[in-house]
Motif scaffolding. Structure first.
Motif, PDB file in Angstrom:
ATOM      1  N   ARG A 119       0.827  -1.319  -0.118  1.00 22.01           N
ATOM      2  CA  ARG A 119      -0.015  -0.170  -0.104  1.00 22.01           C
ATOM      3  C   ARG A 119       0.942   1.374   0.029  1.00 22.01           C
ATOM      4  O   ARG A 119       0.490   2.376  -0.608  1.00 22.01           O
ATOM      5  CB  ARG A 119      -0.928  -0.061   1.302  1.00 22.01           C
ATOM      6  CG  ARG A 119      -2.153  -1.043   1.000  1.00 22.01           C
ATOM      7  CD  ARG A 119      -3.225  -0.972   1.862  1.00 22.01           C
ATOM      8  NE  ARG A 119      -4.265  -1.695   1.552  1.00 22.01           N
ATOM      9  CZ  ARG A 119      -5.003  -2.489   2.551  1.00 22.01           C
ATOM     10  NH1 ARG A 119      -4.818  -2.237   3.758  1.00 22.01           N
ATOM     11  NH2 ARG A 119      -6.001  -3.368   1.863  1.00 22.01           N
ATOM     12  N   ALA A 156       1.970   1.634  -3.434  1.00 22.60           N
ATOM     13  CA  ALA A 156       0.858   1.959  -4.480  1.00 22.60           C
ATOM     14  C   ALA A 156       0.703   3.592  -4.318  1.00 22.60           C
ATOM     15  O   ALA A 156       0.485   4.388  -5.123  1.00 22.60           O
ATOM     16  CB  ALA A 156      -0.470   1.288  -4.101  1.00 22.60           C
ATOM     17  N   ALA A 157       0.658   4.081  -2.902  1.00 16.78           N
ATOM     18  CA  ALA A 157       0.319   5.266  -2.656  1.00 16.78           C
ATOM     19  C   ALA A 157       1.282   6.393  -3.415  1.00 16.78           C
ATOM     20  O   ALA A 157       0.987   7.530  -3.238  1.00 16.78           O
ATOM     21  CB  ALA A 157       0.224   5.384  -1.099  1.00 16.78           C
ATOM     22  N   THR A 182       0.341   7.484  -8.609  1.00 10.86           N
ATOM     23  CA  THR A 182      -1.247   7.475  -9.107  1.00 10.86           C
ATOM     24  C   THR A 182      -1.566   6.249 -10.010  1.00 10.86           C
ATOM     25  O   THR A 182      -0.837   5.367 -10.081  1.00 10.86           O
ATOM     26  CB  THR A 182      -1.591   8.626 -10.031  1.00 10.86           C
ATOM     27  OG1 THR A 182      -0.712   8.371 -11.442  1.00 10.86           O
ATOM     28  CG2 THR A 182      -1.059  10.015  -9.780  1.00 10.86           C
ATOM     29  N   ALA A 183      -3.131   6.032 -10.077  1.00 11.49           N
ATOM     30  CA  ALA A 183      -3.256   4.907 -10.854  1.00 11.49           C
ATOM     31  C   ALA A 183      -2.870   4.561 -12.112  1.00 11.49           C
ATOM     32  O   ALA A 183      -2.301   3.672 -12.449  1.00 11.49           O
ATOM     33  CB  ALA A 183      -4.823   4.828 -10.824  1.00 11.49           C
ATOM     34  N   ALA A 184      -2.818   5.628 -12.955  1.00 12.99           N
ATOM     35  CA  ALA A 184      -2.125   5.925 -14.173  1.00 12.99           C
ATOM     36  C   ALA A 184      -0.529   5.419 -13.979  1.00 12.99           C
ATOM     37  O   ALA A 184      -0.167   4.679 -15.066  1.00 12.99           O
ATOM     38  CB  ALA A 184      -2.447   6.972 -14.833  1.00 12.99           C
ATOM     39  N   GLU A 185       0.006   5.989 -13.039  1.00 12.32           N
ATOM     40  CA  GLU A 185       1.437   5.817 -12.936  1.00 12.32           C
ATOM     41  C   GLU A 185       1.756   4.445 -12.662  1.00 12.32           C
ATOM     42  O   GLU A 185       2.726   3.648 -13.234  1.00 12.32           O
ATOM     43  CB  GLU A 185       2.229   6.735 -11.960  1.00 12.32           C
ATOM     44  CG  GLU A 185       2.405   8.039 -12.286  1.00 12.32           C
ATOM     45  CD  GLU A 185       2.605   8.835 -11.305  1.00 12.32           C
ATOM     46  OE1 GLU A 185       3.292  10.076 -11.448  1.00 12.32           O
ATOM     47  OE2 GLU A 185       2.510   8.530 -10.171  1.00 12.32           O
ATOM     48  N   ARG A 186       0.846   3.967 -11.871  1.00 16.03           N
ATOM     49  CA  ARG A 186       1.078   2.300 -11.451  1.00 16.03           C
ATOM     50  C   ARG A 186       0.777   1.445 -12.773  1.00 16.03           C
ATOM     51  O   ARG A 186       1.543   0.304 -12.981  1.00 16.03           O
ATOM     52  CB  ARG A 186       0.096   1.719 -10.480  1.00 16.03           C
ATOM     53  CG  ARG A 186       0.442   2.302  -9.233  1.00 16.03           C
ATOM     54  CD  ARG A 186      -0.582   1.811  -8.001  1.00 16.03           C
ATOM     55  NE  ARG A 186      -1.737   1.935  -8.137  1.00 16.03           N
ATOM     56  CZ  ARG A 186      -2.374   2.953  -7.594  1.00 16.03           C
ATOM     57  NH1 ARG A 186      -1.787   4.126  -6.972  1.00 16.03           N
ATOM     58  NH2 ARG A 186      -4.041   3.006  -7.956  1.00 16.03           N
ATOM     59  N   ASP A 187      -0.277   1.707 -13.618  1.00 19.62           N
ATOM     60  CA  ASP A 187      -0.274   0.901 -14.976  1.00 19.62           C
ATOM     61  C   ASP A 187       1.025   1.182 -15.861  1.00 19.62           C
ATOM     62  O   ASP A 187       1.039   0.213 -16.584  1.00 19.62           O
ATOM     63  CB  ASP A 187      -1.462   1.330 -15.588  1.00 19.62           C
ATOM     64  CG  ASP A 187      -3.043   1.163 -14.996  1.00 19.62           C
ATOM     65  OD1 ASP A 187      -2.968   0.128 -13.968  1.00 19.62           O
ATOM     66  OD2 ASP A 187      -3.915   1.848 -15.147  1.00 19.62           O
ATOM     67  N   THR A 188       1.510   2.426 -15.997  1.00 20.05           N
ATOM     68  CA  THR A 188       2.663   2.907 -16.826  1.00 20.05           C
ATOM     69  C   THR A 188       3.867   1.884 -16.186  1.00 20.05           C
ATOM     70  O   THR A 188       4.586   1.517 -17.122  1.00 20.05           O
ATOM     71  CB  THR A 188       2.909   4.298 -16.930  1.00 20.05           C
ATOM     72  OG1 THR A 188       1.794   4.886 -17.220  1.00 20.05           O
ATOM     73  CG2 THR A 188       4.100   4.507 -17.760  1.00 20.05           C
ATOM     74  N   ARG A 228       3.915  -0.892 -14.483  1.00 23.41           N
ATOM     75  CA  ARG A 228       3.641  -2.414 -15.156  1.00 23.41           C
ATOM     76  C   ARG A 228       4.004  -2.511 -16.488  1.00 23.41           C
ATOM     77  O   ARG A 228       4.758  -3.627 -16.706  1.00 23.41           O
ATOM     78  CB  ARG A 228       2.394  -2.744 -14.623  1.00 23.41           C
ATOM     79  CG  ARG A 228       1.988  -2.914 -13.175  1.00 23.41           C
ATOM     80  CD  ARG A 228       0.654  -3.513 -12.769  1.00 23.41           C
ATOM     81  NE  ARG A 228       0.360  -3.745 -11.433  1.00 23.41           N
ATOM     82  CZ  ARG A 228      -0.354  -2.781 -10.646  1.00 23.41           C
ATOM     83  NH1 ARG A 228      -0.988  -1.807 -11.278  1.00 23.41           N
ATOM     84  NH2 ARG A 228      -0.541  -3.280  -9.412  1.00 23.41           N
TER      85      ARG A 228
END
Length: 141
Positions: free
Chosen positions: A113, A116-117, A120-126, A128
């Motif tokens: 966590r 992840a914090a 951002t959600a988009a950065e996490r996707d990027t 990956r």
């Protein structure tokens, strides 16, 4: 030297991996990270064989044999012959193993966590996607 250290992405990935493993090692004690990984894999695939667990945990079959022996001695797993394939041992979590996993996983989730914090959600996707490309580049002939 063919490439300066500052240009080698592998070093950055290795630093990140070492930081993650050190944090998880401290968090999941008294388990080891490989023991935690095996218990975690077993929680979603009860009855898995040693070979299947080795693949799921990204370790050699020999390393998984040691992990499973230690988890058996701790009373966290039980192994029994598969009903149809007697040469294959099924592995199951015991009540003590489920409790050990729950405790360790709560600590590991806290680390996940925090990671992840930081994105951002988009950065996490990027991230990956970039890591998948990293792996693909390594696996190219």
């Amino acid at each position: 030297m063919g490439m300066p250290a500052g240009d080698r992405l592998g070093l950055d990935v290795k630093r990140a991996e070492q930081a993650l493993l050190a944090a998880k090692h401290a968090a999941v004690k008294p388990l080891t990270v490989p023991q935690y990984a095996a218990l975690f894999a077993l929680s979603s695939t009860p009855g898995a064989s040693s070979a299947a667990l080795a693949r799921a945990c990204l370790v050699t079959p020999q390393a998984m044999t040691v992990v499973l022996r230690n988890l058996t001695e701790l009373g966290y797993i039980e192994r029994a012959p598969h009903p149809l394939h007697s040469h294959v041992l099924e592995t199951h979590l015991t009540a003590a193993g489920k409790q050990a996993l729950a405790t360790a996983d709560a600590a590991a989730v806290a680390i996940e966590r925090r990671i992840a914090a930081a994105f951002t959600a988009a950065e996490r996707d990027t991230l990956r996607e970039l890591l998948a490309r990293f792996v693909a580049a390594i696996e190219q002939p």
